[in-house]
Design an enzyme around this catalytic site. Structure first.
Site, PDB file in Angstrom:
ATOM      1  N   GLY A   9       0.821  -1.213   0.000  1.00  0.00           N
ATOM      2  CA  GLY A   9       0.000   0.000   0.000  1.00  0.00           C
ATOM      3  C   GLY A   9       0.850   1.255   0.000  1.00  0.00           C
ATOM      4  N   ALA A  10       1.907   1.247  -0.810  1.00  0.00           N
ATOM      5  CA  ALA A  10       2.907   2.312  -0.759  1.00  0.00           C
ATOM      6  C   ALA A  10       2.542   3.543  -1.569  1.00  0.00           C
ATOM      7  CB  ALA A  10       4.253   1.769  -1.248  1.00  0.00           C
ATOM      8  N   ARG A  34      -1.726  -0.665  -5.737  1.00  0.00           N
ATOM      9  CA  ARG A  34      -2.621  -0.946  -6.856  1.00  0.00           C
ATOM     10  C   ARG A  34      -2.557   0.113  -7.949  1.00  0.00           C
ATOM     11  NH1 ARG A  34      -7.536  -0.423  -5.931  1.00  0.00           N
ATOM     12  NH2 ARG A  34      -7.387   0.642  -3.929  1.00  0.00           N
ATOM     13  N   ARG A  35      -2.098   1.316  -7.644  1.00  0.00           N
ATOM     14  CA  ARG A  35      -2.158   2.411  -8.621  1.00  0.00           C
ATOM     15  C   ARG A  35      -0.803   2.594  -9.299  1.00  0.00           C
ATOM     16  NH1 ARG A  35      -5.371   6.351  -4.515  1.00  0.00           N
ATOM     17  NH2 ARG A  35      -3.906   5.314  -3.105  1.00  0.00           N
ATOM     18  N   ASP A  58      -2.303  -6.172  -5.954  1.00  0.00           N
ATOM     19  CA  ASP A  58      -3.494  -6.182  -5.120  1.00  0.00           C
ATOM     20  C   ASP A  58      -3.303  -7.311  -4.120  1.00  0.00           C
ATOM     21  OD1 ASP A  58      -6.002  -6.493  -3.952  1.00  0.00           O
ATOM     22  OD2 ASP A  58      -7.090  -6.054  -5.797  1.00  0.00           O
ATOM     23  N   ASN A  85       0.974  -2.508   5.338  1.00  0.00           N
ATOM     24  CA  ASN A  85       0.228  -1.258   5.437  1.00  0.00           C
ATOM     25  C   ASN A  85      -1.063  -1.277   4.632  1.00  0.00           C
ATOM     26  OD1 ASN A  85      -0.122   1.805   5.698  1.00  0.00           O
ATOM     27  ND2 ASN A  85       0.142   1.563   3.496  1.00  0.00           N
ATOM     28  N   TYR A 151     -14.794  -3.111   9.994  1.00  0.00           N
ATOM     29  CA  TYR A 151     -13.453  -2.512   9.980  1.00  0.00           C
ATOM     30  C   TYR A 151     -12.760  -2.749  11.322  1.00  0.00           C
ATOM     31  CZ  TYR A 151      -9.640   0.804  10.124  1.00  0.00           C
ATOM     32  OH  TYR A 151      -8.391   1.368  10.281  1.00  0.00           O
ATOM     33  N   GLY A 182      -4.779   6.227  15.918  1.00  0.00           N
ATOM     34  CA  GLY A 182      -6.127   6.766  16.069  1.00  0.00           C
ATOM     35  C   GLY A 182      -6.430   7.689  14.909  1.00  0.00           C
ATOM     36  N   GLU A 187      -5.716   9.580   3.033  1.00  0.00           N
ATOM     37  CA  GLU A 187      -6.840   9.292   2.145  1.00  0.00           C
ATOM     38  C   GLU A 187      -7.830   8.326   2.788  1.00  0.00           C
ATOM     39  OE1 GLU A 187      -5.615   7.990  -1.690  1.00  0.00           O
ATOM     40  OE2 GLU A 187      -4.613   9.858  -2.183  1.00  0.00           O
TER      41      GLU A 187
END
Length: 252
Positions: A9-10, A34-35, A58, A85, A151, A182, A187
């Protein structure tokens, strides 16, 4: 010899901030997300100072995770640090109105994706008798709140899985840490509210939340403690956040 960190998730938020923090200290980086466009931009930015291997991934795809780890170039293969992450929250509706697809995506990413990455990397760490897995959890794994349902449950899994890994890894010198932020502005809320900027901004209105750079500093500190020290859990909130009181319904 430079140490090697793999960060999932970098492409934004905590992951991108961790990549920059470790690059600033000379770590070799393996970055995935993913992007593709963001991944390419981050690789270009950081490759000027440290070796970077980046690839789209992914984490929900177990076959792709295993293939990517198996295909790491030899100079990146001995991973010293895995930062799990990649993760997300979707929606804030009560359980009876939630979208089942959102629940499944959170489970697939926050739980299964973390498991796939951990299992792919862990045997090599154990064989080398060194390594560190840092999971990005959440205070939601300890403290329930309305709308947190699945979640929070996924992050409770991450917390307990991290502790159970420590039990399994006793004697291997492989370390495990769960970092539990917390209120943090990244994003996260934009994803949770599916691109609704107004709702996302309201989450942080009138507050001074944690920043991705704050979490990156904490992750880096945990990763660079002396090798005989294991930081089991780090729970961190902004000073403007505290524990919620017990809820009471007064409708009779």
């Amino acid at each position: 010899m430079s140490q090697i960190a793999l960060i999932t998730g970098a492409t934004s938020g905590f992951g991108a901030a961790c990549a920059r923090r470790f690059a600033a200290h000379g770590w070799t980086l393996i970055l995935c997300g993913r992007r593709q466009d963001r991944l390419d931009a981050l690789r270009t930015e950081l490759a000027a100072t440290v070796p970077v291997h980046a690839f789209p991934l992914d984490v929900r795809d177990e076959t792709a995770v295993n293939a990517a780890i198996a295909a790491l170039p030899i100079e990146f293969a001995e991973v010293d640090l895995l930062v799990n992450n990649a993760g997300l929250a979707l929606g804030l509706e009560p359980a009876q109105r939630c979208d089942m697809e959102d629940w499944q995506r959170m489970i697939d990413t926050n739980i299964k994706g973390l498991l796939y990455c951990t299992r792919a990397i862990l045997p090599g760490m154990v064989a080398r008798q060194r390594g560190h897995i840092i999971n990005i959890g959440s205070v939601a794994g300890s403290y329930p709140y309305p709308g947190g349902n699945v979640y929070g449950a996924t992050k409770a899994f991450v917390k307990q899985f991290s502790l159970n890994l420590r039990a399994d890894l006793l004697g291997t010198r492989v370390r495990v840490t769960n970092v539990e932020p917390g209120l943090a502005e990244s994003e996260f809320s934009l994803v949770r509210f599916k691109g609704d900027r107004d709702k996302a901004d309201q989450t942080y209105q009138g507050t001074q939340p944690l920043r991705p750079e704050d979490i990156a500093d904490i992750v880096y500190w945990a990763a660079t403690c002396p090798a005989h020290i294991n930081i089991n859990r780090i729970e961190v909130m902004p000073v403007g956040q505290a524990f919620a009181p017990f809820a009471i319904s007064r409708d009779g």
